[in-house]
Scaffold this motif. Sequence first.
Motif, short mmCIF file in Angstrom:
data_model
loop_
_atom_site.label_atom_id
_atom_site.label_comp_id
_atom_site.label_asym_id
_atom_site.label_seq_id
_atom_site.Cartn_x
_atom_site.Cartn_y
_atom_site.Cartn_z
N PHE A 132 -1.09 -11.33 4.00
CA PHE A 132 -0.35 -11.73 2.80
C PHE A 132 0.28 -13.11 2.97
O PHE A 132 0.87 -13.42 4.00
N LYS A 188 3.77 -11.28 -0.64
CA LYS A 188 3.56 -9.84 -0.80
C LYS A 188 3.57 -9.44 -2.27
O LYS A 188 4.02 -10.20 -3.14
N PRO A 189 3.09 -8.23 -2.58
CA PRO A 189 3.01 -7.80 -3.98
C PRO A 189 4.35 -7.86 -4.72
O PRO A 189 5.39 -7.50 -4.18
N TRP A 222 -0.12 -10.59 -6.09
CA TRP A 222 0.10 -11.00 -4.71
C TRP A 222 -0.87 -12.11 -4.33
O TRP A 222 -1.88 -12.33 -4.99
N ARG A 271 -5.11 -15.51 -5.44
CA ARG A 271 -4.12 -14.74 -6.18
C ARG A 271 -4.83 -13.53 -6.76
O ARG A 271 -5.85 -13.67 -7.45
N ASN A 312 -4.39 -9.63 -8.74
CA ASN A 312 -3.49 -8.83 -9.54
C ASN A 312 -4.20 -7.59 -10.06
O ASN A 312 -5.44 -7.53 -10.13
N ASP A 362 9.85 -14.95 -0.23
CA ASP A 362 9.20 -13.73 0.26
C ASP A 362 10.03 -13.02 1.34
O ASP A 362 10.17 -11.80 1.30
N ASN A 415 11.13 -9.82 -0.73
CA ASN A 415 10.01 -8.91 -0.50
C ASN A 415 9.97 -8.37 0.92
O ASN A 415 8.94 -7.90 1.39
N SER A 438 8.88 -6.09 -5.07
CA SER A 438 7.77 -5.13 -5.04
C SER A 438 8.12 -3.83 -5.74
O SER A 438 7.24 -3.00 -5.99
N THR A 448 2.79 -18.41 -9.56
CA THR A 448 3.28 -17.15 -9.01
C THR A 448 3.65 -16.13 -10.09
O THR A 448 3.38 -14.94 -9.94
#
Length: 473
Positions: free
Chosen positions: A29, A32-33, A53, A94, A96, A185, A189, A200, A236
């Motif tokens: 990663f 992260k998600p 992510w 990227r 999703n 992040d 995250n 997340s 993002t």
Amino acid sequence: MENIMSNARIATIVGEIRMLAPAEEQKIFVLKPMLQLGAKYGRGFFSSLELVWYAYAGKRHWKLFVRATGASRWRAITVDKVDSIEVADHELHRLNARIKQSASSREFEYKLLLDDELVFTGQGKFPQHSGERQRTVVFGDFADGARGAYEVAKAALSLAPDLVVMPGDIVYKSGLFSEYRKHLDPVLNGSSPDGVALCSSTVVVAAAGNHDVRIPDHEDELQHSSKSDLFAYFRTWRHPESGPKLHAKDVEEMVSKRKEGRKLLEQFGPAFIKRSNFSFFQGDVQWVVLDANKYMDWRNADLQSWLRKTLRAGRRKTWQLVCFHQPGFNSDAKYRGDWRMRVLNPIFEEYGVDVVFHGHCHFYERHRPLKFHPNPDESGKKRNPRGVTTVDLGFDGKENRKPDGVIHIVTGAGGTLLSPELRPSVHGLSDTTAFLCEDRNSLSVLEFGQRTLTIRQVDTKLEEIDRIVIEKD
């Protein structure tokens, strides 16, 4: 696309794999998600969210499985590669996936697999429907590496909000993609021991601040490694595509007067303003998020027409809230002369906007309900219009809960605070200020009832600093 997968099959997959150690996780990663509303939210997709992510490129197979909390059956969700960029000589993808709400529960769990190896787990919840109580947390001027940001993030997560709104300056110093990885992040995250899994597990919505679109100059220690490293905000965040649709030449003429605007045009084209200006509904609330950076000229008749149309559509909701970074009313010695965004206050008054949230100033400041009327000879002509400000002195949010005017709240105490010699208590407060807290990190907590909105400002220990209640008939 979703497929129902049996527990037995999931057990076979998950039972044969292990969770990655943090060091291994970082090899996969980049970001992260993160749970987001998604580009299609509000266009027939009120009951869906997107998981977004960034990962290092490679011929790898991603799988996402989701189930309602308490359910036994998992669903397989299609994972899409949305974009590919190069940062610091690394190709990044990227990815999703759109998660649809099941009929059984607002809350859900998810597992993310890479080549049949479990690499991430999380949980989340879908937005409320009308009539349901909800809690929203608001804080800005955040991820700068300061210890205060970690404490704000922990406090926010402990409040279990349904939504987090960030009024700009999300990442310092220049909103670079590399700074997202360095500062955001780890904090939001859980990519560091002191971080929390807020992004997340909770939908986060963000406005663009000046540091989110800043281009590093030759004196900055951290330079952008490539053009794709710039403007991470636009790479993002997946916000609803509900922004203004202006003619391309009009956008180009407006934004090209600033170097940031010219660079944004070069990378994303004129449509970029639709991604930093948007609106959405959540339960009984309308949120309108605006880009208040200097390349946006809100005297523009087409922009104002879009804003009026957007607010008109939200009148059926109990609450109408607006968020943008640079406040037109504040007590910051550095920014108090920037009145550009006051030009929109008459529109907010016309359509009954309840509260406008800002960042930019690194403290908490609540203003009295106010109305602003630009001088006739300056309205629509000057970037900083002079005018007459009328303040409701009777509203206190306790005995008198019905404000006559728009309440502006600056909640920019999410990271590094002003040094003592620069604080408003030294240089003087605005004539419209009702309450100020400048000496600690804090965040705004919004509690929506049937006909009441309670706004509390709390510090990182959740001790209450300020409280008002707004009541509707």
